[in-house]
Every structure is written in structure tokens, then in C-alpha cells.
Motif scaffolding. Sequence first.
Motif: not given
Length: 180
Positions: A34-38
Motif C-alpha cells: 500500500r506504499g506505506r514502507s515508513g
Amino acid sequence: MGDLGGVVLRSGGPADAGAVLRLLDDATAWLVARGRSGQWGTEPASTDPRRIAQAEAWATGGGLWLAQAEDRPVGALVVGTATEYVPPATEPELYVNLLVTDRAYAGRGIGGRLLAHAADLAHERGVGLLRVDCYAGDDGALMRWYERQGFTPTAPFTVDRPNRLPWPGQLLTRRLRPTH
């Protein structure tokens, strides 16, 4: 210990380190997709020696609880003492060191039930403060989820990490009813 629609809570132990790593790996993959790798990066916890050691310490430290459905762990809670990167508490507390759930069971209230169990454990110990920290980056959705669980944001913080971007965090507290 406690049933939630076929999901049972049980205390964890040394044999459960692999289940914790699997839950972390699955959650990391879900976040990355979901593009939330932080929050947890892009690499599986099960391939990181530091995360493996952390899971083993959690599994042997006495504070691990698992939500289990049909003999499969679908959530993990670790309670204990605060991490070194948050301000120390000014009163006795119980600290949530880890909360992770299986995304295949999303919407079944497993995370909330595990946090309710943490509050029960704090109450049993005569402690009136439950604290947790979480990732405060991206759109703040995780912080809002904790607020819906009865926590209040108190202190933002940043964890500096070698060779990686700093990690933005938020400390949250939940007052529990007095035990006297």
C-alpha cells in the motif's frame, strides 16, 4: 483466556517467536503493498537479525500474548517496560511494546481486544497508566486508530536510525480506572 468470535487469547512463550515474526512479515508486506514502507521498512522481520533477536526476547520475556484462531496466531501483544526512545513515565505503568494483527482477520476487533487485555493486565497489577508508541508518519491513520481505542497522543518523538531516514513516532497514553 477470553474468546472473541472464535479467536482466543493465550499467553505466549519461547516457541512463539516464529509466529511473531510471521505476523510482522505479513504486516510489513501488507504495508509495502500500500506504499506505506515508513513504519517497518520493506524487508521481512524474519530476515533481520535484530528483529529476530527482538522476537525471541519478547517470546521469552513473559509479556507476550497471542490471539489465536483455529490453532493459528492472528495477533500478538507484548507488554512490559517502555522503550528507551520515549520519555520515561512519571508513575507506574504498563507499556505496549508490540501490537500486530493478521490482516486476513481485519475488521474482527482483534487489535482492540488485545489492547483491552493489556488494560486488564495493568489493572490486575494495580497500574493506572497504559502507554504505547506508534509510527506517526504518512497520513497518521495508525495514531487515529489508537485514539479510537481510548488513547491520547502526548509526546511526538523521532528515532534516528543509521543509514536510514529518521522514524517519526508518537507516544500515546490511556488512563485506566483507579485500582483502590
